[in-house]
Scaffold this motif. Sequence first.
Motif, mmCIF file in Angstrom:
data_model
loop_
_atom_site.group_PDB
_atom_site.id
_atom_site.type_symbol
_atom_site.label_atom_id
_atom_site.label_comp_id
_atom_site.label_asym_id
_atom_site.label_seq_id
_atom_site.Cartn_x
_atom_site.Cartn_y
_atom_site.Cartn_z
ATOM 1 N N GLN A 287 0.785 -1.108 -0.231
ATOM 2 C CA GLN A 287 -0.222 -0.024 -0.536
ATOM 3 C C GLN A 287 1.149 0.796 0.006
ATOM 4 O OE1 GLN A 287 -2.916 0.243 2.957
ATOM 5 N NE2 GLN A 287 -3.769 2.589 2.647
ATOM 6 N N ILE B 187 0.216 4.259 -3.372
ATOM 7 C CA ILE B 187 0.216 5.162 -2.735
ATOM 8 C C ILE B 187 1.179 6.275 -3.531
ATOM 9 C CG2 ILE B 187 -2.002 4.447 -1.739
ATOM 10 C CD1 ILE B 187 0.041 5.512 0.601
ATOM 11 N N THR C 88 -2.140 11.595 -11.958
ATOM 12 C CA THR C 88 -3.316 10.714 -11.661
ATOM 13 C C THR C 88 -2.538 9.856 -10.412
ATOM 14 O OG1 THR C 88 -4.095 10.393 -13.512
ATOM 15 C CG2 THR C 88 -4.386 8.403 -12.531
ATOM 16 N N ARG C 89 -2.606 9.721 -9.371
ATOM 17 C CA ARG C 89 -2.365 9.035 -8.303
ATOM 18 C C ARG C 89 -3.047 7.612 -8.100
ATOM 19 N NH1 ARG C 89 1.484 9.729 -4.210
ATOM 20 N NH2 ARG C 89 1.521 12.152 -4.933
ATOM 21 N N THR D 178 -4.513 4.762 -6.094
ATOM 22 C CA THR D 178 -5.788 4.008 -5.128
ATOM 23 C C THR D 178 -5.105 2.807 -4.683
ATOM 24 O OG1 THR D 178 -7.267 6.440 -5.590
ATOM 25 C CG2 THR D 178 -8.010 4.549 -3.832
ATOM 26 N N TRP D 179 -4.758 2.559 -3.308
ATOM 27 C CA TRP D 179 -5.126 1.343 -3.678
ATOM 28 C C TRP D 179 -6.236 0.197 -2.838
ATOM 29 C CZ3 TRP D 179 -1.660 -2.293 -3.701
ATOM 30 C CH2 TRP D 179 -1.294 -3.507 -2.766
ATOM 31 N N ASN D 180 -6.268 -0.479 -3.392
ATOM 32 C CA ASN D 180 -6.873 -1.859 -3.238
ATOM 33 C C ASN D 180 -6.831 -2.963 -2.597
ATOM 34 O OD1 ASN D 180 -9.439 -3.425 -3.167
ATOM 35 N ND2 ASN D 180 -10.022 -2.418 -4.666
ATOM 36 N N GLY E 43 -7.627 1.415 -7.737
ATOM 37 C CA GLY E 43 -8.172 3.121 -8.891
ATOM 38 C C GLY E 43 -6.632 4.155 -9.270
ATOM 39 N N GLY E 44 -7.580 4.238 -10.257
ATOM 40 C CA GLY E 44 -6.388 5.038 -10.798
ATOM 41 C C GLY E 44 -5.577 4.911 -11.808
#
Length: 474
Positions: free
Chosen positions: A73, A77, A85-86, A88-90, A131-132
């Motif tokens: 993570q 990030i 564009t950064r 996003t952790w999942n 994300g991203g």
Amino acid sequence: MKPPRHRQHGVVAIIYALMLVVLLGFAGLAVDLGLMYQRKAQLQNAADSIALAAALRLNGTAAGVAAAGAQAQDIAISLHTGGSTRLTWNDSALRFSSDPDAPANAWLSAAAAATTPAAMRYARVDTRQLGGAPGVMQPFFMGVLGVALPAIDIAGVAVAGPHALNVLPFAICAMGPATQTRANSVLVQELVEYGFRYGVGYNLLRLNPASAAAAGEYFLLDPLAPPGTPSPPANTDDSQIGPFMCTGKVAYVNLLGGAANLRRPGAFTLWPQLNSRFSSTPACNADAAPPDANIRAYTAAQAPWMNNAAALQTAQSTPAGAGGQPLRTIADPAPLLPPVAPGLYGVLWTYGPALRATPPNLGFATANWQTLYPSAPAISGIGWPGAGLPPYRNPAYSTPPPQAGRSFRRLLYVPLLSCPVPAGQYVTAPVLAVARFLMTAPATATELSAEFAGVLGVPANGEPPLAADVELIR
């Protein structure tokens, strides 16, 4: 008869218009493909970085799985893809397995992997879950021109893991249960792991949990054939094991899957390879097996924190075969211990102190030495520099090597076996755990002096992880 000039101009205009469409199409295709290639490269680099970071934290424990997720993570990030564009952790982007070639649907979530952490050695990252980081990209310019092209997969997928273990091809018997509380007194309740006391030095060639044992029980571990696989006798010849003893590694990634392949040596001849940790030796390749960053041998003269000079390098062995007892040290029988000469406990607390049995298992102070190690006259370590910077890691008690060294080379990761092991030269036995021992002095054919520093969990203080040579598998 030639056509009128104005008619020729019309044909050229038509051809030019048609060519312009084609040129714009190729230009649009080139721009689309360039953007897609750039974005896919960014996402693949992100997947590679995250997978490597996660795999480096896997050490066979549930805490290692959690650390892998946290590190993944943190890396994710911090990355940018596609300009500003950064990511996003999942958590679903990260999966674990014991098999790098497992199908995608067989990889486990962190929660599932934590239930069988000892088998988890590989990390897989799929940026589709972040994300991203879209999984597909639609060609833009070609669409403007009215040419419908299918979306292109640009997701990054990476698998990372080790191809070796930082495990010495040398194994000894566990001397007791996994954890035990040693009641030295009401207030001095000490943590003991597999029969070993933190901070006590042991001769690893002189230990045997068998009743009335008269000789030490130790083994050479096959460095090529993992547990549960066939082991040719040649694999455990000294000549074959020597280079692995130099580096402190074995060429496989798991000690699970069956009993380890072992050989009982008639004598211990590989001590020069171990001593590469103190200085270069012809027995080892100096580039692959450099000395430790600290080569000071902690003999009595080099242990000034002990007010009673150690008469021995390690704690004195109990009399061989006496009273049906195992072969261990005078520090290990159940308390209360009879007082002995203080020097017979050997050099103490080079790597760290004895630990309290109650979590968070804090270290004892040297004021407890006489209770921990009863002696006459009283033993004390009033000059010990403290748990925050014990002698091995303290510049004031260190000696740098003459050439470039590597930190923690003297920290040996030794498999602890379930004993008794069947009789014979070529045998097998399950590995219960991997213990950390610090080599306190160069080895000989009869003595491997090492201080117990605990069963390997999550490495601390920069210690090497159990997994060695972590790399991208794909």
